[in-house]
Design an enzyme around this catalytic site. Structure first.
Site, short mmCIF file in Angstrom:
data_model
loop_
_atom_site.label_atom_id
_atom_site.label_comp_id
_atom_site.label_asym_id
_atom_site.label_seq_id
_atom_site.Cartn_x
_atom_site.Cartn_y
_atom_site.Cartn_z
CE LYS A 276 36.27 7.44 -3.44
NZ LYS A 276 36.51 6.15 -2.77
NE ARG A 350 43.56 -0.92 -6.80
CZ ARG A 350 43.05 -1.72 -5.88
NH1 ARG A 350 42.99 -3.02 -6.08
NH2 ARG A 350 42.59 -1.23 -4.74
N1 BES Z 1 41.19 7.12 -2.90
C1 BES Z 1 40.53 5.94 -2.54
C2 BES Z 1 41.02 5.35 -1.22
C3 BES Z 1 40.59 6.07 0.02
C4 BES Z 1 39.29 5.99 0.48
C5 BES Z 1 41.50 6.77 0.77
C6 BES Z 1 38.93 6.62 1.64
C7 BES Z 1 41.15 7.38 1.94
C8 BES Z 1 39.85 7.32 2.38
C9 BES Z 1 40.73 4.87 -3.62
O1 BES Z 1 40.79 5.35 -4.90
C10 BES Z 1 39.57 3.95 -3.53
O2 BES Z 1 38.49 4.39 -3.79
N2 BES Z 1 39.83 2.71 -3.15
C11 BES Z 1 38.80 1.75 -3.00
C12 BES Z 1 39.31 0.44 -3.52
C13 BES Z 1 38.25 -0.61 -3.61
C14 BES Z 1 37.25 -0.26 -4.69
C15 BES Z 1 38.90 -1.94 -3.90
C16 BES Z 1 38.45 1.66 -1.52
O3 BES Z 1 39.35 1.70 -0.68
O4 BES Z 1 37.26 1.58 -1.21
MN MN Z 2 38.88 5.54 -5.77
#
Ligand code: BES
Ligand code: MN
Ligand code: ZN
Length: 491
Positions: A276, A350
């Protein structure tokens, strides 16, 4: 904070502060009316002089009002009477709490009369929860505790009579508040303290505290034996071992099928190799809030003594980059036997949930609800107000919407049509773990849907609602009010 019930003459009650509600345009609740009459109209007069109109969250403090025994009277604006619902009591009573804190009242009486018409029990339940939440502070990691965090020691709720329904409602409000406090505490703890092992220890301690709560923790070896290849692939990049935490609450008959809650317990989500960006990455300590909401709901059920059977399952892991971490393109085999191509290691929620959902099958559940901070897309779609709701059973979705209406812990449905499954096709495995930019919340749920075919299931995406960013950064305790209400409706 201890809550009790008081009845009788409101004007004669000794207290540091007596809290009464006033609707918009200075429309008095019955309790406020009583005080106004006793004081010879001084209450209304003071409101007029100070320009207090009764807007929701407005407050006014009166010192030593004539013919009223309490030292202070705190008027709380409730907004328009016809718009008031139980859950809208939160804003005014948060404001009241701030005022009480400022004046250091220790012994408080809160008048329920007329706030929600004759439904004093419902008003009591929501005020108790709102009050407990308003005095919540997270200072576990500060060397000096905040002085102003002191809550009143005793809060008496003044009602027409002390019915069993009223006392029961107070108990429910306190139980919910205790659950939310636990959820918020766990959420607010940093990732270096709140690890999967820490969560497991907290769960075990709960198992010791409550007689009808059994807690089991599976370690990586046990998960290996079960074939949880998706879950274990996420923790491989972390020095913290994964844990699968299982709560079994027995409040109903042994023959009664349980409701199962599955909460994402990702104690820190750096994204893994699909790292990230740096801004706000600290907020990914909140990525276990779904799991924490399972902890909080279990606690609320135990405190209340709810009469049904509920299982809580929390897969707990970190998601970090490392030589052993998942790499884009890796293929893992889930407990269900389905193979997964990991195209983005940041879609890890997931991966840990799918194995936990397969594990839930063994309970032959009545319903299964998973709770997860799953997608940033959900924050874009619904913001911070509503939790995303999807699932494979219309009746369950309706039940959750109803529980949201009662509790004020809002949800909003998104479609889970098969058409979206196309986006998860992989040339190399049974399914890909991401479905592209479009409809990210829906494709995440589509992924989970492949692991929930054997039971009635709903998915709550709490990415926008589990915590707030900005000046008041912190875990909110949602969706514990929703889950608690849903389960009480089932009991
Ligand atoms: N924990 C995150 C989702 C998230 C991001 C929640 C920001 C709250 C604020 C999750 O694990 C994630 O990183 N999801 C990705 C999925 C994507 C790679 C398909 C996302 O939402 O960017
Ligand atoms: Mn994630
Ligand atoms: Zn995550």
């Amino acid at each position: 904070m201890q809550f009790s019930v008081k009845t009788g003459d409101l004007t004669a009650l000794a207290a540091d502060c007596l809290v009464v509600g006033v609707f918009q345009n200075r429309e008095l609740t019955r309790a406020a009316e009583t005080l106004n009459t006793a004081s010879g109209g001084k209450v209304l007069e003071a409101m007029r002089e100070d320009g207090f109109s009764g807007k929701s969250g407005e407050t006014q403090l009166l010192l030593r009002a004539p013919e009223i025994a309490a030292r202070r009277v705190l008027l709380v604006g409730l907004g328009k009477r016809e718009e008031l619902r139980n859950f809208r009591l939160e804003k005014p009573f948060r404001a009241a709490a701030a005022k009480l804190q400022a004046c250091g009242a220790k012994n408080v009486v809160l008048a329920l009369n007329g706030i929600l018409g004759d439904d004093e029990a419902r008003a009591a339940q929501d005020i108790v929860t709102a009050f407990a939440n308003a005095f919540y502070r997270f200072d576990a990691c500060k060397s000096k505790k905040e002085e102003d965090a002191r809550a009143p020691a005793r809060v008496a709720l003044h009602a027409t009579d002390s019915s069993a329904a009223l006392r029961n409602a107070i108990k429910a409000g306190e139980a919910l508040a205790a659950g939310m406090t636990l959820t918020r505490d766990l959420g607010n703890l940093p990732g270096n303290i709140c690890t999967p092992t820490y969560l497991a220890e907290q769960a075990k301690a709960m198992g010791k505290t409550y007689e009808n709560l059994k807690v089991t923790v599976l370690d990586e070896k046990k998960m290996e034996e079960l074939g949880m290849g998706a879950l274990l692939s996420v923790s491989r990049g972390s020095r913290q071992p994964a844990r699968l935490i299982i709560f079994e609450y027995k409040g109903g008959k042994a023959t009664q099928k349980p409701h199962v809650l599955v909460g994402k317990g990702l104690t820190f989500d750096a994204g893994g190799i699909s790292l990230k960006p740096a801004p706000a990455m600290d907020e990914m300590k909140f990525d276990m809030c779904g799991g924490a909401s399972v902890f909080g709901t279990m606690k609320a059920l135990c405190e209340y003594g709810a009469k049904l059977n509920v299982i809580g399952i929390v897969p707990a892991s970190e998601n970090l980059p490392d030589g052993a971490a998942n790499k884009p393109g890796d293929i893992v085999t889930s407990m269900s036997g389905q193979t997964i191509e990991i195209l983005n290691t940041d879609a890890e929620g997931r991966l840990i949930l799918c194995d936990a959902l397969t594990y839930a099958e063994r309970y032959k559940p009545e319903t299964v609800i998973d709770i997860a901070t799953l997608t940033g897309a959900c924050v874009i779609a619904l913001g911070a107000h509503a939790t995303g709701l999807l699932g494979n059973d219309d009746a369950l979705i309706d039940d959750l919407r109803r529980a949201a209406d009662i509790s004020g812990d809002r949800v909003w449905p998104l479609p889970l049509w098969d058409d979206y499954q196309e986006q998860l096709k992989s040339p190399f495995a049974d399914v890909a773990n991401v479905g592209g930019r479009e409809a990210g919340t829906i494709t995440a749920a589509c992924f989970l849907a492949r692991f929930t075919k054997k039971f009635r299931w709903a998915h709550l995406d709490v990415a926008g609602t589990a915590w707030t960013a900005g000046a008041n950064k912190g875990a909110t305790g949602r969706p514990v009010p929703l889950l608690f209400q849903y389960l009480l409706n089932k009991a």
